[in-house]
Motif scaffolding. Structure first.
Motif, PDB file in Angstrom:
ATOM      1  N   LEU A  17     -10.215   6.366  -3.238  1.00  0.00           N
ATOM      2  CA  LEU A  17     -10.729   5.262  -3.680  1.00  0.00           C
ATOM      3  C   LEU A  17     -11.905   5.142  -4.611  1.00  0.00           C
ATOM      4  O   LEU A  17     -11.946   4.297  -5.651  1.00  0.00           O
ATOM      5  N   MET A  18     -12.721   6.122  -4.257  1.00  0.00           N
ATOM      6  CA  MET A  18     -13.906   6.233  -5.368  1.00  0.00           C
ATOM      7  C   MET A  18     -13.461   6.679  -6.519  1.00  0.00           C
ATOM      8  O   MET A  18     -13.936   6.126  -7.855  1.00  0.00           O
ATOM      9  N   GLN A  41      -9.629   9.420   2.162  1.00  0.00           N
ATOM     10  CA  GLN A  41      -9.224   7.805   1.373  1.00  0.00           C
ATOM     11  C   GLN A  41     -10.358   7.692   0.818  1.00  0.00           C
ATOM     12  O   GLN A  41     -10.180   6.906  -0.456  1.00  0.00           O
ATOM     13  N   LEU A  42     -11.613   7.548   1.181  1.00  0.00           N
ATOM     14  CA  LEU A  42     -12.686   6.993   0.490  1.00  0.00           C
ATOM     15  C   LEU A  42     -12.883   7.912  -0.924  1.00  0.00           C
ATOM     16  O   LEU A  42     -13.112   7.266  -1.786  1.00  0.00           O
ATOM     17  N   PRO A  57      11.544   3.575  16.586  1.00  0.00           N
ATOM     18  CA  PRO A  57      10.079   3.125  16.187  1.00  0.00           C
ATOM     19  C   PRO A  57       9.984   2.755  14.879  1.00  0.00           C
ATOM     20  O   PRO A  57      10.743   3.339  13.606  1.00  0.00           O
ATOM     21  N   GLY A  58       9.509   1.381  14.606  1.00  0.00           N
ATOM     22  CA  GLY A  58       9.425   0.905  13.481  1.00  0.00           C
ATOM     23  C   GLY A  58      10.463  -0.061  12.905  1.00  0.00           C
ATOM     24  O   GLY A  58      10.360  -0.691  12.030  1.00  0.00           O
ATOM     25  N   LEU A 115      -0.538   0.368   3.864  1.00  0.00           N
ATOM     26  CA  LEU A 115      -1.099   0.038   5.160  1.00  0.00           C
ATOM     27  C   LEU A 115      -1.069  -1.452   5.521  1.00  0.00           C
ATOM     28  O   LEU A 115      -1.216  -1.868   6.649  1.00  0.00           O
ATOM     29  N   VAL A 116      -0.256  -2.162   4.699  1.00  0.00           N
ATOM     30  CA  VAL A 116      -0.001  -3.562   5.300  1.00  0.00           C
ATOM     31  C   VAL A 116       1.273  -3.489   6.106  1.00  0.00           C
ATOM     32  O   VAL A 116       2.131  -2.976   5.744  1.00  0.00           O
ATOM     33  N   PRO A 117       1.131  -4.300   7.165  1.00  0.00           N
ATOM     34  CA  PRO A 117       2.247  -4.036   8.166  1.00  0.00           C
ATOM     35  C   PRO A 117       3.757  -4.678   7.448  1.00  0.00           C
ATOM     36  O   PRO A 117       3.533  -5.781   6.882  1.00  0.00           O
ATOM     37  N   SER A 149      -4.852  11.568   6.091  1.00  0.00           N
ATOM     38  CA  SER A 149      -5.283   9.915   6.687  1.00  0.00           C
ATOM     39  C   SER A 149      -6.604   9.630   7.048  1.00  0.00           C
ATOM     40  O   SER A 149      -7.074   8.709   7.799  1.00  0.00           O
ATOM     41  N   LEU A 159     -10.505   9.217   7.047  1.00  0.00           N
ATOM     42  CA  LEU A 159     -11.615   8.402   6.347  1.00  0.00           C
ATOM     43  C   LEU A 159     -11.926   8.982   5.340  1.00  0.00           C
ATOM     44  O   LEU A 159     -12.062   8.191   4.121  1.00  0.00           O
ATOM     45  N   MET A 199      -2.072   1.990  -1.490  1.00  0.00           N
ATOM     46  CA  MET A 199      -2.715   0.973  -0.401  1.00  0.00           C
ATOM     47  C   MET A 199      -1.949   0.152   0.365  1.00  0.00           C
ATOM     48  O   MET A 199      -2.173   0.038   1.318  1.00  0.00           O
TER      49      MET A 199
END
Lengths: 169, 552
Positions: B133-134, B129-130, B257-258, B236-238, B124, B126, B233
């Motif tokens: 994505l690269m 994930q970069l 939860p959730g 990550l959208v709720p 998780s 940064l 990806m």
């Protein structure tokens, strides 16, 4: 030109993903600026407190537990400031992490907490606000939006400052 | 941008290595080669030519294959680092402080460093994930950079090619047909059609092509990868993806939860083991208990319409289910999995109000740790007042007992015992293996008699609407791989010169052996002169010179 467009689109997609990933671990849909989810709790005296009923007033929603040392340190300051801000239409609601009534009542009596304290028996409000570490205090403005979310102990100065900022005009 | 002028008169974009019109070599490097480099049909790969603006530089960086491979390797190494120690998600402790302690306790100095560097929550993070994505960006840009020129070249290729192009192919043939006929080209056309080639003819030139679609295989599988990456990806959208865990004790009801508005109650946790006496492998491995079943019997509840969090009074029962490993409770896209358990957490403690000297009990009290009472009254009028309860006693601070957590790992009590003999009450602090009497010697004590325990279930809640996208991405990827791997792109150029000489050239992107079988059939049927493989000749020359070198 086309390549510039493609690179820009990719940069935006990456930017969004990175931003979403970084903020995901923190409060999900509940964050500063968002509408505070409505909830209802019953305090130790049996009175119901519903967030919607507090429209027009500022609300400090504090999540705590008896074992949490930083909570213990900030409660006296919160109690002191509550005496002041109560008359300026700022309410504090302290929500406990599903502990027994016995423990909570003893604690409240020992600490001399004067603001409403409720026990979230099913951790429903905790889940709705996605609370992780304790203490967490959510400062809600009179219009129902979240002004700020503080995880960790607050100094008395900070408590004053934050409560001031959610005071109704 | 400079244009390259070919002998045939055609202007080519800068960077083109084989003339778009006739196929003649344009660059010095290309001219020096015996066999033409047919990658990308000799078209200009943009990234190798432009290099001026910052956009160009960024574009060229990502379109480079070397960069792409480096990114793949870095991604692999980074991902594998996250597997050295279990990630935070799999450790059943909640707060950051507890996590730090866990890694340090269980894995020593290595665990400490691992946690401090953030490697315990790697996927998780940064930077990871970069990296991924690269890699995605590299795939996209490299594909566009090469795919578009390739497509244009393949679409616009001419039938008639320059002599230089023909002679520089790996397979060439030149000579008179072995049986002189007027319709050699006709025979060629027919033969090629029978071999399932797509034949185009312009006067006395023929281009036969088969399997052009296989060139697109790589680009299709890249599209599949990108769709897959987009699917990931979207987590990550709720509202698209939920992956939560909850601990639920027997008898507890908790908000899920959730899953807004839903509550779950743990009715019972069941652990079954096999009865057998250990035998064979089990003895060797020191196993004496083999689990048969982990099951949590639950009831799923829902709030009434228009309820808000906190209103847990009148819940409606939705369904009951016995969750077993790999048999989750499913409801409206959500699934509850049996993941973990803990046995025997203290639920009730029973004490005897005992006279220390006579060891006689005045009665028993049973304290439900989820709901301790302030006062317990015994039959004979004696009372025990509970002054304090500390579920996880961790010591005294300024004389006040402290509790480390809310879990009854080490329960401690302050009792005030009120008996006819001691009407003012005697105070006693009772913890496990520890009784303190702050007011001096008491007559009575609370003697521990019995304990009731209950189990705790660890459940995982999953909701994933991205699965269809991942499936589609995966299918597209496999189709692309299949297209690129199992089919190949074959082309045969044939022309008949004025004096009847046949000139032939052939190329394929893979599987020359099969290509030659096609050519053999063609040569036989149309009585063509024998072709040669220029690369074989080159290789043989190399081998000969090496041999010479050795004998010298």
């Amino acid at each position: 030109m086309t390549r510039g467009i493609i690179l820009t689109i990719l940069a935006i997609a990456i930017g969004y993903t990175v931003y979403a990933a970084v903020t995901k671990d923190k409060i999900n849909i509940v964050q500063a600026g968002a509408q505070a989810p409505d909830f209802e709790v019953i305090d130790l005296h049996g009175e119901k407190h519903r967030l919607k009923d507090y429209e027009g007033k500022g609300v400090v929603l504090n999540f705590w537990g008896t074992w949490c040392e930083p909570c213990e340190r900030e409660f006296p300051a919160m109690t002191r400031q509550y005496a002041e801000f109560k008359h300026q239409d700022v309410q504090i609601i302290a929500v406990n992490f599903a502990q027994s009534e016995f423990e909570v009542k003893k604690y409240v009596a020992n600490m001399g907490m004067t603001f409403p304290v409720a026990i979230d028996k099913t951790k429903s409000v905790f889940t709705a606000y996605n609370i992780g570490p304790l203490p967490t205090s959510i400062f809600i403005k009179p219009d129902g939006t979240i002004n700020r979310i503080i995880t960790g102990e607050m100094t008395e100065g900070e408590i004053v400052q934050y409560m001031e900022s959610i005071k109704p005009e | 941008m400079n244009k390259l002028l070919c002998e045939c008169g055609h202007e080519n974009p800068e960077g083109t290595t084989l003339c778009q019109k006739c196929g003649s070599p344009l660059s010095a490097e290309e001219k020096s080669k015996k066999i033409a480099d047919m990658r990308y049909e000799g078209s200009a790969i943009r990234s190798k030519t432009y290099n001026k603006s910052i956009i160009d530089k960024i574009w060229n960086f990502f379109s480079s294959v070397k960069v792409g491979i480096t990114l793949i390797i870095i991604n692999l190494i980074a991902a594998s680092i996250g597997t050295i120690l279990p990630q935070e998600f799999y450790i059943s402790v909640a707060t950051d402080a507890e996590k730090e302690k866990y890694y340090s306790d269980v894995y020593g100095w290595f665990g400490e460093i691992y946690y401090a560097l953030g490697l315990s929550d790697l996927y998780s993070s940064l930077w990871f994930q970069l990296l991924v994505l690269m890699l995605g960006v590299s795939i996209i840009i490299a594909s566009i950079d090469r795919g578009i020129p390739l497509h244009k070249s393949l679409k616009n290729q001419r039938v008639k090619r320059h002599t230089n192009f023909m002679k520089r192919q790996r397979i060439i043939g030149e000579g008179k047909p072995t049986e002189t006929r007027e319709q050699t080209l006709q025979l060629v056309e027919q033969s090629l059609k029978n071999l399932k080639y797509n034949v185009r003819r312009e006067d006395s030139s023929i281009l036969a092509e088969r399997g052009r679609f296989s060139r697109y295989g790589a680009y299709i599988n890249h599209v599949g990868l990108i769709v897959f990456l987009i699917g990931v990806m979207l987590h990550l959208v709720p509202g698209m993806y939920v992956d939560e865990s909850m601990w639920l004790r027997e008898g507890e009801t908790r908000a899920v939860p959730g899953m807004d508005g839903y509550f779950l109650k743990n009715d019972k946790f069941i652990l079954e083991t096999y009865d057998n006496v250990p035998q064979g492998e089990q003895i060797k491995q020191g196993v004496n208990v083999v689990a048969k079943n982990f099951q949590t019997d639950v009831t799923l509840y829902k709030q009434k319409e228009n309820s808000v969090p906190g209103q847990a009074e009148n819940l409606e029962e939705v369904k009951q289910y016995g969750i077993q490993v790999n048999h989750p409770l499913k409801h409206e896209g959500y699934a509850f999995y049996q993941m973990d358990f803990r046995l025997n957490e203290i639920k009730t403690m029973v004490f005897d109000l005992t006279n220390k000297e006579t060891e006689q009990s005045l009665g028993q009290i049973s304290i439900d740790l989820t709901n301790p009472q302030e006062m317990y009254t015994l039959d004979n009028g004696a009372q025990v007042q509970l002054m304090g309860y500390y579920p996880d006693f961790s010591g005294f601070k300024e004389g006040v007992p402290q509790t480390a957590t809310q879990t009854p790992n080490n329960p401690a009590f302050i009792f005030k015992m009120i008996t006819p003999e001691t009407p003012e009450g005697e105070t006693s602090f009772v913890a496990i293996q520890q009784t303190l009497e702050p007011e001096g010697d008491n007559i009575y004590k609370m003697k521990f008699s019995n304990v009731e325990t209950r189990h705790m279930s660890g459940l995982t809640i999953r909701y994933d609407r991205t699965i269809p996208i991942l499936i589609v991405g995966g299918i597209i990827f496999m189709i692309g791989v299949a297209i690129g791997s199992y089919w190949n792109h074959r082309r045969i150029w044939v022309e008949q010169l004025a004096d009847g000489t046949i000139r032939l050239a052939a190329h394929t992107n893979k599987n020359w052996f099969s290509m030659k079988k096609d050519l053999d059939a063609l040569t036989k049927h149309a009585h063509l002169p024998q072709y040669v493989d220029q690369q074989e000749i080159e290789n043989n020359e190399h081998v000969e010179t090496e041999k010479d070198g050795k004998t010298l």
